[in-house]
Design an enzyme around this catalytic site. Structure first.
Site, PDB file in Angstrom:
ATOM      1  N   TRP A 119      37.314  33.089  50.388  1.00  0.00           N
ATOM      2  CA  TRP A 119      38.167  34.046  49.693  1.00  0.00           C
ATOM      3  C   TRP A 119      38.231  35.236  50.638  1.00  0.00           C
ATOM      4  O   TRP A 119      37.270  35.978  50.784  1.00  0.00           O
ATOM      5  CB  TRP A 119      37.549  34.430  48.349  1.00  0.00           C
ATOM      6  CG  TRP A 119      38.478  35.190  47.485  1.00  0.00           C
ATOM      7  CD1 TRP A 119      39.480  34.684  46.704  1.00  0.00           C
ATOM      8  CD2 TRP A 119      38.504  36.612  47.297  1.00  0.00           C
ATOM      9  NE1 TRP A 119      40.124  35.700  46.055  1.00  0.00           N
ATOM     10  CE2 TRP A 119      39.561  36.883  46.398  1.00  0.00           C
ATOM     11  CE3 TRP A 119      37.767  37.667  47.810  1.00  0.00           C
ATOM     12  CZ2 TRP A 119      39.876  38.174  45.997  1.00  0.00           C
ATOM     13  CZ3 TRP A 119      38.082  38.947  47.410  1.00  0.00           C
ATOM     14  CH2 TRP A 119      39.125  39.198  46.509  1.00  0.00           C
TER      15      TRP A 119
ATOM     16  N   LYS B 225      44.263  44.218  25.699  1.00  0.00           N
ATOM     17  CA  LYS B 225      43.210  43.188  25.775  1.00  0.00           C
ATOM     18  C   LYS B 225      43.044  42.511  24.425  1.00  0.00           C
ATOM     19  O   LYS B 225      42.960  41.296  24.322  1.00  0.00           O
ATOM     20  CB  LYS B 225      41.885  43.833  26.139  1.00  0.00           C
ATOM     21  CG  LYS B 225      41.213  43.874  27.417  1.00  0.00           C
ATOM     22  CD  LYS B 225      41.354  43.063  28.588  1.00  0.00           C
ATOM     23  CE  LYS B 225      42.716  42.824  29.104  1.00  0.00           C
ATOM     24  NZ  LYS B 225      42.924  43.261  30.479  1.00  0.00           N
TER      25      LYS B 225
ATOM     26  N   ARG C 239      35.354  30.068  43.667  1.00  0.00           N
ATOM     27  CA  ARG C 239      34.928  31.273  44.391  1.00  0.00           C
ATOM     28  C   ARG C 239      35.916  31.671  45.496  1.00  0.00           C
ATOM     29  O   ARG C 239      35.731  32.687  46.156  1.00  0.00           O
ATOM     30  CB  ARG C 239      33.535  31.060  45.008  1.00  0.00           C
ATOM     31  CG  ARG C 239      32.468  30.748  43.984  1.00  0.00           C
ATOM     32  CD  ARG C 239      31.117  30.549  44.646  1.00  0.00           C
ATOM     33  NE  ARG C 239      30.650  31.765  45.272  1.00  0.00           N
ATOM     34  CZ  ARG C 239      29.992  32.724  44.658  1.00  0.00           C
ATOM     35  NH1 ARG C 239      29.728  32.623  43.376  1.00  0.00           N
ATOM     36  NH2 ARG C 239      29.607  33.802  45.317  1.00  0.00           N
TER      37      ARG C 239
ATOM     38  N   HIS D  66      52.855  62.424  14.987  1.00  0.00           N
ATOM     39  CA  HIS D  66      54.301  62.255  15.060  1.00  0.00           C
ATOM     40  C   HIS D  66      54.756  60.874  14.593  1.00  0.00           C
ATOM     41  O   HIS D  66      55.857  60.454  14.911  1.00  0.00           O
ATOM     42  CB  HIS D  66      54.780  62.532  16.494  1.00  0.00           C
ATOM     43  CG  HIS D  66      54.427  63.912  16.950  1.00  0.00           C
ATOM     44  ND1 HIS D  66      55.139  65.023  16.571  1.00  0.00           N
ATOM     45  CD2 HIS D  66      53.396  64.360  17.696  1.00  0.00           C
ATOM     46  CE1 HIS D  66      54.571  66.104  17.098  1.00  0.00           C
ATOM     47  NE2 HIS D  66      53.514  65.722  17.783  1.00  0.00           N
TER      48      HIS D  66
ATOM     49  N   ASN E 298      28.948  34.637  52.926  1.00  0.00           N
ATOM     50  CA  ASN E 298      29.587  35.199  51.734  1.00  0.00           C
ATOM     51  C   ASN E 298      29.126  36.654  51.637  1.00  0.00           C
ATOM     52  O   ASN E 298      27.935  36.925  51.658  1.00  0.00           O
ATOM     53  CB  ASN E 298      29.138  34.386  50.506  1.00  0.00           C
ATOM     54  CG  ASN E 298      29.457  35.063  49.190  1.00  0.00           C
ATOM     55  OD1 ASN E 298      28.768  34.865  48.202  1.00  0.00           O
ATOM     56  ND2 ASN E 298      30.503  35.861  49.141  1.00  0.00           N
ATOM     57  N   GLY E 299      30.093  37.582  51.562  1.00  0.00           N
ATOM     58  CA  GLY E 299      29.721  38.998  51.471  1.00  0.00           C
ATOM     59  C   GLY E 299      30.516  39.798  52.476  1.00  0.00           C
ATOM     60  O   GLY E 299      31.537  39.331  52.993  1.00  0.00           O
TER      61      GLY E 299
ATOM     62  N   GLU F 251      45.182  49.937  27.423  1.00  0.00           N
ATOM     63  CA  GLU F 251      44.514  48.754  27.975  1.00  0.00           C
ATOM     64  C   GLU F 251      43.657  48.059  26.911  1.00  0.00           C
ATOM     65  O   GLU F 251      43.652  46.824  26.807  1.00  0.00           O
ATOM     66  CB  GLU F 251      43.665  49.168  29.188  1.00  0.00           C
ATOM     67  CG  GLU F 251      42.787  48.095  29.798  1.00  0.00           C
ATOM     68  CD  GLU F 251      43.552  46.904  30.389  1.00  0.00           C
ATOM     69  OE1 GLU F 251      44.789  46.938  30.451  1.00  0.00           O
ATOM     70  OE2 GLU F 251      42.886  45.919  30.753  1.00  0.00           O
TER      71      GLU F 251
ATOM     72  N   LYS G 183      48.138  33.287  34.502  1.00  0.00           N
ATOM     73  CA  LYS G 183      47.369  34.248  35.295  1.00  0.00           C
ATOM     74  C   LYS G 183      48.273  35.037  36.233  1.00  0.00           C
ATOM     75  O   LYS G 183      48.052  36.214  36.471  1.00  0.00           O
ATOM     76  CB  LYS G 183      46.301  33.491  36.101  1.00  0.00           C
ATOM     77  CG  LYS G 183      45.363  34.387  36.880  1.00  0.00           C
ATOM     78  CD  LYS G 183      44.491  35.223  35.967  1.00  0.00           C
ATOM     79  CE  LYS G 183      43.678  36.256  36.705  1.00  0.00           C
ATOM     80  NZ  LYS G 183      43.303  37.384  35.838  1.00  0.00           N
TER      81      LYS G 183
ATOM     82  N   GLU H 153      46.128  40.229  23.539  1.00  0.00           N
ATOM     83  CA  GLU H 153      46.350  38.992  24.292  1.00  0.00           C
ATOM     84  C   GLU H 153      45.276  37.953  24.056  1.00  0.00           C
ATOM     85  O   GLU H 153      45.557  36.754  24.148  1.00  0.00           O
ATOM     86  CB  GLU H 153      46.534  39.267  25.787  1.00  0.00           C
ATOM     87  CG  GLU H 153      45.341  39.826  26.495  1.00  0.00           C
ATOM     88  CD  GLU H 153      45.618  40.117  27.968  1.00  0.00           C
ATOM     89  OE1 GLU H 153      46.486  39.487  28.551  1.00  0.00           O
ATOM     90  OE2 GLU H 153      44.926  40.989  28.525  1.00  0.00           O
TER      91      GLU H 153
ATOM     92  N   CYS I 154      33.729  33.705  48.086  1.00  0.00           N
ATOM     93  CA  CYS I 154      33.414  32.620  49.013  1.00  0.00           C
ATOM     94  C   CYS I 154      32.289  31.740  48.469  1.00  0.00           C
ATOM     95  O   CYS I 154      31.402  32.209  47.768  1.00  0.00           O
ATOM     96  CB  CYS I 154      32.977  33.099  50.403  1.00  0.00           C
ATOM     97  SG  CYS I 154      34.219  34.088  51.224  1.00  0.00           S
TER      98      CYS I 154
HETATM   99  C1  F6R Z   1      46.367  41.626  31.138  1.00  0.00           C
HETATM  100  C2  F6R Z   1      46.810  41.010  32.360  1.00  0.00           C
HETATM  101  C3  F6R Z   1      48.237  41.179  32.763  1.00  0.00           C
HETATM  102  C4  F6R Z   1      48.347  41.470  34.262  1.00  0.00           C
HETATM  103  C5  F6R Z   1      49.815  41.511  34.676  1.00  0.00           C
HETATM  104  C6  F6R Z   1      49.998  41.884  36.127  1.00  0.00           C
HETATM  105  O1  F6R Z   1      45.025  41.365  30.891  1.00  0.00           O
HETATM  106  O2  F6R Z   1      46.056  40.369  33.048  1.00  0.00           O
HETATM  107  O3  F6R Z   1      48.849  42.167  32.009  1.00  0.00           O
HETATM  108  O4  F6R Z   1      47.724  42.693  34.514  1.00  0.00           O
HETATM  109  O5  F6R Z   1      50.408  40.251  34.455  1.00  0.00           O
HETATM  110  O6  F6R Z   1      49.392  40.957  36.964  1.00  0.00           O
HETATM  111  P1  F6R Z   1      49.062  41.320  38.461  1.00  0.00           P
HETATM  112  O7  F6R Z   1      48.057  42.409  38.444  1.00  0.00           O
HETATM  113  O8  F6R Z   1      48.543  40.045  39.058  1.00  0.00           O
HETATM  114  O9  F6R Z   1      50.341  41.771  39.087  1.00  0.00           O
END
Ligand code: F6R
Length: 610
Positions: free
Chosen positions: A74, A487, A27, A506, A100-101, A483, A605, A490, A2
Site C-alpha cells: 500500500w 454516520k 492491507r 429557527h 511495512n511502515g 458527520e 466505498k 448510513e 502493507c
Molecule cells: C461516509 C462516506 C462517504 C465518503 C464520500 C466521499 O461515511 O464514507 O460520504 O466520504 O463518498 O468519498 P471519498 O472521500 O473517497 O471521495
C-alpha cells in the site's frame, strides 16, 4: 499498511507465501512481490497490481526455495510500480527485504549511502534498509540488521533473507507495524497478521515493539534491538479465518475505528517539527512564496470528506487568515466558480476516485487555479491529476463508512492551515508549536476516547428503537454534528440531522420531544456557554440530551440525560476526539439494529459515477 509474509522450512516457500499474501491483501494491493533463496541464489519476482497479477507471473516463472519473503504494498513513498514494489535488494543482489511502515529519516540515509556508492533503484523509503544492512554486513546478517536498526527512525516491521544466510529469516519491529511468528513442524512462518498463518499453525508469538527475531526451520530466537536475549512462550489462537481477517474485531468498521490513533500518528509524523516551528509538506508542490501570494482557498469534496473540509475552513481561516470557501464537489463543478491562479483549490477524498471530486479538480485547473489533493490512496486518479498531494496515511479502509480516513483528513487540514499560516507570516509561532505538539500527542488522547466503547454501547442500547436523531454543534463542532448524523444515517438507517446549534431556534426546535434524542457536542472551549444554553433549551421542551462533553464536566452531566466523555485537549484538535465518539455511537446503534455496518445498503466505498 502493507502486508508481510515469510517462510523458512523444508517445503516450497512460494506455496505458503502466495496464499498468505492473498489473506493480507486487505492491507494493500497496489503491487506485490516475493524473494526466495535456493542454495546460494536469491530470486525476486514482482508485479504491479493485485496478488492475482503476481500469481499470473509465478504460474509460468516460479522460483524455487525453502526460504523466502513476500509483500503486498500500500504505497506511501513512490507511486505503485514494479521498481517500487518490494522486496528491495542491496547493491550485490544478495539480500532482500520487505517492509511495512515509514522510515522517517530515509532522505538523509539515502544521501549518505549514495555518497558511499550505493545505487538505488526505487523511490521508496524502504530501499535504504537493504543498503544499510549491506553497509554493516561484516559479522553476519543478524549483527548487520541490529546495527542497521540503530540508524533507522520511524515505525517499521521488516523481514530480511539473504543468499549468504541459508535457512535464516530475520525480522525486526519498531513502533506500531505488526508482525506475528507462527510455529510449525520443521517450518516457521512470519506474517503481518494472523490470517496468513491459519491453516498452517495456531501456535503464534507476537513480535513486540523493539524486538528482533531470528527464524530457522526449528527455532525462533528473540532479542531486543539492543541485542539482549528475550524469552517468551508462544500462545494458541482460537480464531477462525474470517474473524482473523478482522484481527478479532467483529467488523472492519470497528477495527478501523480502533486504528485511528495509528492513522493520525502516521499522517502527522515527518511533517511537524516541534522545535521549528516548521510544517513540512514538500508533496504540496508549492513554495512558501507561492503560498504567501494566494488570496483564496477553495475546498471541494463529497460526504465525510466534505465535513473534513468544513473543519478545514475554520482552521485555515484562523491560522492563515486566508478566505476559504467550501464546496460540495457536485455543486462546484456545475456552477461556474470564479477562480484564477491566486486561488488554491484543495480536493479532499479518501479514495481519490470520487467522480465529482475529480471533475471539480479538473474544473479548477481548467480555470487556472492551482489544485492539490488530500488523499488516502497513492496513485489514485485524483493524486495523479493534482499539482500536489498531501497523503493521509490511514492505511486501506475497507468498511464503507469513512472512519480512520476522516480523522486523518482532519489531521491533514490542520497541518495545511499551520503551513499556510507560517508561509503568510500570519500565525504566532508559539501557536504553531502548541498545535504541533498537540497533534503529536493526539493519538494518546484518541486511545482514551476508544476506551469509552462500553459506555457508548450502553447509550446506544437505550436508543436503538428511535426513528430520528438531531445532532447539534457550533463552530468547529458544527461539521462534526453533520458527520455524526451522516454516520448514523448510513449505517443504522435512522433519520438524523446535523445542525449548527444557533439555528435550532429557527426551525428544528419544533421537532423536539421525548422521542427524538439530541446529541449535543459541548466540550469546554469557546462555544461552551452558548452550547450549554442550547442544551437547556432542549431540556426545557422535554427533549432527551446525549452530551459529548469534556470528562469531569459535572455541570453538563447535571443538565444532560447521558454523557459521552472526551479528554480535555486543544480546542483545534477536539473534532478528532469527537469524531471517534460519534462513530462508536453510530456503530453500536447500527449493530444493535442488526444492520450490515461494513456494507450498508445502497452504498459503495468509492463513488466513481456521478
Ligand atoms: C461516509 C462516506 C462517504 C465518503 C464520500 C466521499 O461515511 O464514507 O460520504 O466520504 O463518498 O468519498 P471519498 O472521500 O473517497 O471521495
Amino acid at each position: 499498511m502493507c502486508g508481510i509474509v515469510g517462510y523458512v522450512g523444508h517445503g516450497d516457500a512460494v506455496s505458503f507465501i502466495l496464499p498468505g499474501l492473498r489473506r493480507l491483501e486487505y492491507r494493500g494491493y497496489d503491487s506485490a512481490g516475493i524473494a526466495t533463496v535456493s542454495g546460494m541464489s536469491l530470486d525476486v519476482r514482482k508485479a504491479t497490481g493485485k496478488i492475482a497479477d503476481l500469481e499470473a507471473l509465478l504460474a509460468s516463472d516460479r522460483p524455487p526455495g525453502t526460504l523466502g519473503v513476500g509483500h503486498t504494498r500500500w504505497a506511501t513513498h513512490g507511486r505503485p510500480s514494479d521498481a517500487n514494489a518490494h522486496p528491495h535488494l542491496d547493491c550485490q543482489g544478495q539480500l532482500a527485504i520487505v517492509h511495512n511502515g515509514i522510515i522517517d529519516n530515509y532522505r538523509e540515509l539515502r544521501k549518505a549511502l549514495a555518497a558511499e556508492g550505493h545505487r538505488f533503484r526505487s523511490q521508496t523509503d524502504t530501499e535504504v534498509i537493504a543498503h544499510l544492512i549491506e553497509r554493516y554486513q561484516t559479522n553476519g546478517l543478524e549483527a548487520a540488521v541490529l546495527r542497521a536498526a540503530r540508524d533507522l527512525r520511524g515505525a517499521y516491521a521488516v523481514a530480511c533473507v539473504a543468499s549468504t544466510a541459508p535457512n535464516t529469516l530475520i525480522a525486526i519491529r519498531r513502533g506500531s507495524s505488526p508482525l506475528v511468528i507462527g510455529f510449525g513442524r520443521g517450518e516457521t512462518f512470519l506474517a503481518s497478521d494472523i490470517p496468513a498463518l491459519l491453516g498452517h499453525t495456531r501456535e503464534i508469538l507476537v513480535l513486540e515493539e523493539g524486538e528482533l527475531a531470528v527464524l530457522t526451520p526449528d527455532s525462533v530466537t528473540l532479542r531486543t534491538l539492543d541485542g539482549l536475549p528475550i524469552r517468551r512462550q508462544p500462545s494458541t489462537v482460537l480464531w477462525d479465518g474470517e474473524a482473523a481477517e478482522k484481527s478479532g474485531y467483529p467488523h472492519f468498521m470497528l477495527k478501523e475505528i480502533f486504528e485511528q490513533p495509528e492513522a493520525v500518528r502516521n499522517t502527522v509524523r515527518e511533517r511537524v517539527d516541534l522545535e521549528g516551528p516548521e510544517i513540512q509538506i514538500p508533496e504540496l508542490g508549492l513554495k512558501d512564496r507561492e503560498l504567501a501570494g494566494l488570496n483564496r482557498l477553495c475546498f471541494v469534496a463529497c460526504g465525510s470528506s466534505w465535513h473534513a473540509a468544513l473543519v478545514g475552513k475554520y482552521l485555515v481561516e484562523a491560522f492563515a487568515r486566508l478566505p476559504v470557501e467550501v464546496d460540495i464537489a457536485s455543486e462546484f463543478r456545475y456552477r461556474r466558480p470564479v477562480l484564477d491562479s491566486r486561488v488554491l483549490t484543495v480536493a479532499i477524498s479518501q479514495s481519490g476516485e470520487t467522480a465529482d471530486t475529480l471533475a471539480a479538480l479538473r474544473e479548477a485547473r481548467d480555470q487556472g487555479s492551482r489544485a492539490v489533493a488530500i488523499c488516502n490512496v497513492v496513485g489514485s486518479s485524483l493524486a495523479r491529476e493534482a499539482d500536489g498531494v498531501v497523503y493521509t496515511r490511514a492505511g486501506i479502509e475497507i468498511g464503507v463508512a469513512s472512519t480512520k480516513a476522516f480523522t486523518a483528513q482532519l489531521a491533514a487540514v490542520t497541518l495545511l492551515g499551520l503551513k499556510l499560516g507560517l508561509a503568510r507570516s500570519l500565525v504566532d509561532p508559539a501557536l504553531v508549536r502548541q498545535v504541533a505538539k498537540g497533534l503529536w500527542e493526539l493519538p494518546d488522547l484518541m486511545s482514551v476516547v476508544l476506551q469509552q466503547r462500553d459506555t457508548i454501547r450502553g447509550i446506544a442500547e437505550r436508543f436503538v428503537e428511535r426513528d430520528h436523531f438531531l445532532y447539534l454543534g457550533r463552530g468547529l463542532h458544527y461539521p462534526l454534528a453533520l458527520e455524526g448524523a451522516l454516520k448514523l444515517k448510513e449505517i443504522s438507517y435512522i433519520h438524523a440531522e446535523g445542525y449548527p446549534a444557533g439555528e435550532m431556534k429557527h426551525g428544528p426546535i419544533a421537532l423536539i420531544d421525548q422521542r427524538m434524542p439530541v446529541v449535543a457536542i459541548v466540550p469546554r472551549g469557546s462555544t461552551y456557554e452558548k452550547m450549554t444554553s442550547n442544551v437547556e433549551e432542549v431540556k426545557a421542551r422535554d427533549g432527551v440530551v446525549i452530551a459529548v462533553a469534556t470528562e469531569g464536566d459535572e455541570a453538563i452531566a447535571a443538565k444532560a440525560d447521558l454523557v459521552i466523555p472526551v479528554p480535555p485537549s486543544l480546542e483545534w484538535l477536539q473534532p478528532v476526539l469527537i469524531a471517534e465518539a460519534l462513530q462508536l455511537l453510530a456503530y453500536y446503534v447500527g449493530v444493535l439494529r442488526g444492520c450490515d455496518v461494513d456494507q450498508p445498503r445502497n452504498l459503495a466505498k468509492s463513488v466513481t459515477v456521478e
